[in-house]
Every structure is written in structure tokens, then in C-alpha cells.
Scaffold this motif. Structure first.
Motif, PDB file in Angstrom:
ATOM      1  N   CYS A   1      52.193  35.213  40.164  1.00  0.00           N
ATOM      2  CA  CYS A   1      52.194  36.659  40.331  1.00  0.00           C
ATOM      3  C   CYS A   1      50.815  37.223  39.965  1.00  0.00           C
ATOM      4  O   CYS A   1      50.068  36.616  39.203  1.00  0.00           O
ATOM      5  CB  CYS A   1      53.279  37.295  39.478  1.00  0.00           C
ATOM      6  N   ASP A   2      50.485  38.368  40.509  1.00  0.00           N
ATOM      7  CA  ASP A   2      49.179  38.963  40.278  1.00  0.00           C
ATOM      8  C   ASP A   2      49.005  39.459  38.845  1.00  0.00           C
ATOM      9  O   ASP A   2      47.880  39.619  38.380  1.00  0.00           O
ATOM     10  CB  ASP A   2      48.948  40.124  41.238  1.00  0.00           C
TER      11      ASP A   2
ATOM     12  N   THR B   1      42.207  35.935  34.702  1.00  0.00           N
ATOM     13  CA  THR B   1      42.956  36.005  35.948  1.00  0.00           C
ATOM     14  C   THR B   1      42.979  34.609  36.568  1.00  0.00           C
ATOM     15  O   THR B   1      42.330  33.688  36.068  1.00  0.00           O
ATOM     16  CB  THR B   1      42.300  36.985  36.934  1.00  0.00           C
TER      17      THR B   1
END
Length: 74
Positions: free
Chosen positions: A13-14, A57
Motif C-alpha cells: 500500500c502507498d 517509502t
């Protein structure tokens, strides 16, 4: 399949973030997935202040793992 190949191929997921822990030789020794980065950041900001570990990220994690791979093979 190594962890780097797994991260590149899988879709996360982002909002997911990762924590990277390093050893004394500045090589990666541990990677942890954080599912709720907002809660983690809020709780650790209170506890550790500016010493809290950086959340990466997916792209940043891939770059860190590739750099670690280069350092280990050198």
C-alpha cells in the motif's frame, strides 16, 4: 528470492513505510514494515524526539537496499 527482489516485485500500500536499522559498519542489519506510520511517528516523536528512526517509502527502501548490496559486494 531475496528481500530486495521481493520488495521490487510485490505491491504494498502507498501508506506503508519501512524502518531500516544499520550495524556498526553502516550495513543494513534489519528492515521492519510499519503499517500505521502516522501512529508510529506520533508515538515515537513523543518518546525519542528528533532521534526517532526515519521512515522510508518503498522507493527509498529499494535505493537503500541496492546501495547496501553494492557495499557488501565491494
Amino acid at each position: 528470492m531475496g528481500y530486495l527482489a521481493h520488495i521490487k516485485r510485490s505491491s504494498h500500500c502507498d501508506t506503508c513505510r519501512w524502518i531500516v536499522k544499520y550495524n556498526d559498519k553502516e550495513l543494513i542489519r534489519e528492515v521492519k514494515l510499519v503499517y500505521n506510520p502516522d501512529e508510529y511517528s506520533r508515538d515515537n516523536a513523543k518518546r525519542y524526539g528528533n532521534k526517532a528512526r526515519k521512515l522510508h517509502t518503498r522507493e527509498q527502501l529499494v535505493a537503500a537496499l541496492e546501495w547496501d548490496k553494492v557495499k557488501r559486494n565491494a
